[in-house]
Motif scaffolding. Structure first.
Motif, PDB file in Angstrom:
ATOM      1  N   SER A   1       0.853  -1.187   0.000  1.00  4.71           N
ATOM      2  CA  SER A   1       0.000   0.000   0.000  1.00  4.71           C
ATOM      3  C   SER A   1       0.892   1.241   0.000  1.00  4.71           C
ATOM      4  N   GLU A   2       0.278   2.399  -0.186  1.00  2.00           N
ATOM      5  CA  GLU A   2       1.041   3.645  -0.187  1.00  2.00           C
ATOM      6  C   GLU A   2       1.752   3.840   1.150  1.00  2.00           C
ATOM      7  N   GLU A   3       1.057   3.557   2.259  1.00  2.00           N
ATOM      8  CA  GLU A   3       1.671   3.708   3.584  1.00  2.00           C
ATOM      9  C   GLU A   3       2.832   2.732   3.763  1.00  2.00           C
ATOM     10  N   GLN A   4       2.672   1.515   3.253  1.00  4.23           N
ATOM     11  CA  GLN A   4       3.748   0.520   3.381  1.00  4.23           C
ATOM     12  C   GLN A   4       4.952   0.897   2.534  1.00  4.23           C
TER      13      GLN A   4
ATOM     14  N   GLU B   1       4.174  -5.011   7.831  1.00  2.00           N
ATOM     15  CA  GLU B   1       5.074  -3.924   8.215  1.00  2.00           C
ATOM     16  C   GLU B   1       6.324  -4.471   8.923  1.00  2.00           C
TER      17      GLU B   1
END
Length: 380
Positions: A6-9, A70
Motif C-alpha cells: 500500500s502507499e503507507e507501506q 510492516e
C-alpha cells in the motif's frame, strides 16, 4: 491476490531504508559492534524516533497498530544493512509475548519503555539438551505463596547481555518434555540470583548464557496461563521465524547485488569476469533462489496471522525450509564468485554469509522444518 504494498507501506519501506542508508554502512557497523553490548544506543534511539519500535503494537498501547507485513518490511531492511541492534529479541519476541499474551497491567508496565527505546528484551528459551524443541524445558518455576521461584540455565540468549527484561520459559509442572506445565515469566535482568555471561556470536551479534538460582518473581510475572503457555510460545516463535525469513531475504538481496557489482568490476584476461557466460548463469541461479525465498517469506508473513495454529505452523515451517535452502546457495555462491577476498574479515560479503548461516539455525534449521512439513503431510 494483490501482493503490492500500500502507499503507507511503501512510505515505511522508503523511510527505514533511507534511515539505514545514511547511518549504517559497513564501517559504521564495525563501530556499533564495538560499543557496550555490541550495538548502538544511538541507532536504537533513531529507530524509536521513527516509530519502528512501536509498529506492531495497538494504538491503545501506544503503538501504531501495524501488522505482520510492516514487520516484514522492517526486517528485510535490517537484513540488507546487517543491523546488529536487538529488533528481533525486543520487538518481535519480547513485544510478541506482550501483544499475544500480556495482561493490561503488563503491557502498561513494559510497552512504553520498549516503544520509546529505553528498554530492551531477551527471550531465554534454549537449554543444553532442548535443541529446537520448544517444549523441552528443565528450568523450573516453583509456586510460592507470593509468586514463583525460578531455577535453571538458558543458553545463547540473543541480547541477553544487554536486556533490561528477560522473557523466561520455565516448567511449573510435569516432565521435561510434556506439553503442559510450561509457563512464561518476565524477569528483571538485575534480579537477585540471575547470573549473565555475555559473548559475541559468529555473525557479529551478542548473546549470553544465563543461570537462574532461586530467582523470586511475583505472581504477576507470568504471561498468560503459567501451566499452559506452550501454544503462546509457539505463536510468538512462529512470528519470529517469519521475521527471520524476511531478514534473510534482505541479506540475500544485498549479497546478490554486491556479487553482481563485483562481477562487473573484477577483471581477468583483460575483461570483466561478469562477461563469462558461466558466471552469468551462476548469478541467474542466485536470483532464482532469492525470489523463491522472497515468495515463501511473504507466505510466512501472511500465515503468521492465521488463527489455525496447525496451518500457521506448517506454512511457516515450509517457508523456513525454502529460505534455508536458498540462503545456503546464495551465500555459498557469493563467497565463491568473490574468490579469496570473500573470505576476509575486511570485506562485507563474508559477514552476510555468517548472518545467513545463523538465521538458518535459529528456531529450527531446514532439516528440522522439512521433517515438520513431512509429518503434517505436506504444505498443500
Amino acid at each position: 491476490m494483490d501482493f503490492d504494498l500500500s502507499e503507507e507501506q511503501r512510505l515505511l519501506k522508503d523511510s527505514v531504508e533511507g534511515l539505514l542508508k545514511t547511518s549504517y554502512d559497513f564501517d559504521a557497523r564495525k563501530k556499533y559492534q564495538a560499543e557496550k553490548g555490541g550495538w548502538s544506543k544511538g541507532v536504537w534511539s533513531k529507530l524509536a524516533e521513527q516509530g519502528l519500535l512501536g509498529l506492531p503494537f495497538s494504538e491503545d498501547d501506544g503503538g501504531f497498530g501495524a501488522g505482520s507485513i510492516e514487520t516484514m518490511i522492517v526486517m528485510e531492511a535490517l537484513g540488507k544493512a546487517l543491523v546488529v541492534e536487538p529488533y528481533l529479541p525486543t520487538v518481535v519476541l519480547g513485544g510478541g509475548f506482550l501483544r499475544h499474551g500480556g495482561s493490561a497491567e503488563q503491557k502498561a508496565a513494559h510497552l512504553p519503555g520498549l516503544i520509546d527505546g529505553s528498554k530492551t528484551f531477551a527471550f531465554a528459551q534454549l537449554e543444553k539438551a532442548s535443541r529446537y524443541d520448544l517444549g523441552d524445558i528443565s528450568t523450573t518455576a516453583k509456586k510460592t505463596a507470593t509468586g514463583y521461584v525460578i531455577d535453571g540455565e538458558k543458553f545463547v540468549v540473543l541480547n541477553g547481555e544487554s536486556a533490561d527484561t528477560l522473557v523466561v520459559t520455565a516448567r511449573t509442572a510435569g516432565g521435561q518434555r510434556d506439553r503442559n506445565g510450561i509457563g512464561v515469566f518476565l524477569v528483571p535482568a538485575n534480579a537477585k540470583g540471575v547470573a549473565i555471561k555475555g559473548y559475541p556470536t559468529q555473525d557479529g551479534l551478542h548473546a549470553a548464557d544465563i543461570s537462574f538460582t532461586g530467582v523470586e518473581v511475583g505472581a504477576d510475572a507470568a504471561i498468560g496461563d503459567p501451566e499452559n503457555a506452550l501454544p503462546l510460545i509457539e505463536r510468538v516463535v512462529d512470528d519470529a521465524r517469519a521475521a527471520l525469513c524476511a531478514e534473510a531475504v534482505g541479506a540475500m538481496d544485498e549479497s546478490l547485488k554486491s556479487t553482481v557489482e563485483y562481477l562487473k568490476t573484477r577483471t581477468q584476461f583483460g575483461v570483466p569476469i561478469g562477461s563469462f557466460q558461466v558466471l552469468q548463469h551462476r548469478a541467474a541461479d542466485m536470483f532464482v533462489a532469492l525470489e523463491q525465498a522472497r515468495s515463501m517469506a511473504m507466505f510466512a508473513t501472511m500465515a503468521s496471522d492465521f488463527d489455525d495454529a496447525e496451518a500457521r505452523a506448517n506454512a511457516v515451517a515450509a517457508a523456513k525450509v525454502q529460505v534455508g535452502q536458498s540462503l545456503k546457495f546464495v551465500g555459498e555462491q557469493s563467497i565463491q564468485l568473490h574468490g579469496g577476498v570473500g573470505m576476509t574479515m575486511e570485506y562485507k560479503i563474508g559477514h552476510y554469509f555468517k548472518r545467513l548461516t545463523m538465521i538458518e539455525a535459529t528456531f529450527g534449521d531446514s532439516d528440522f522444518h522439512l521433517r515438520r512439513v513431512s509429518a503434517a503431510g505436506g504444505l498443500i
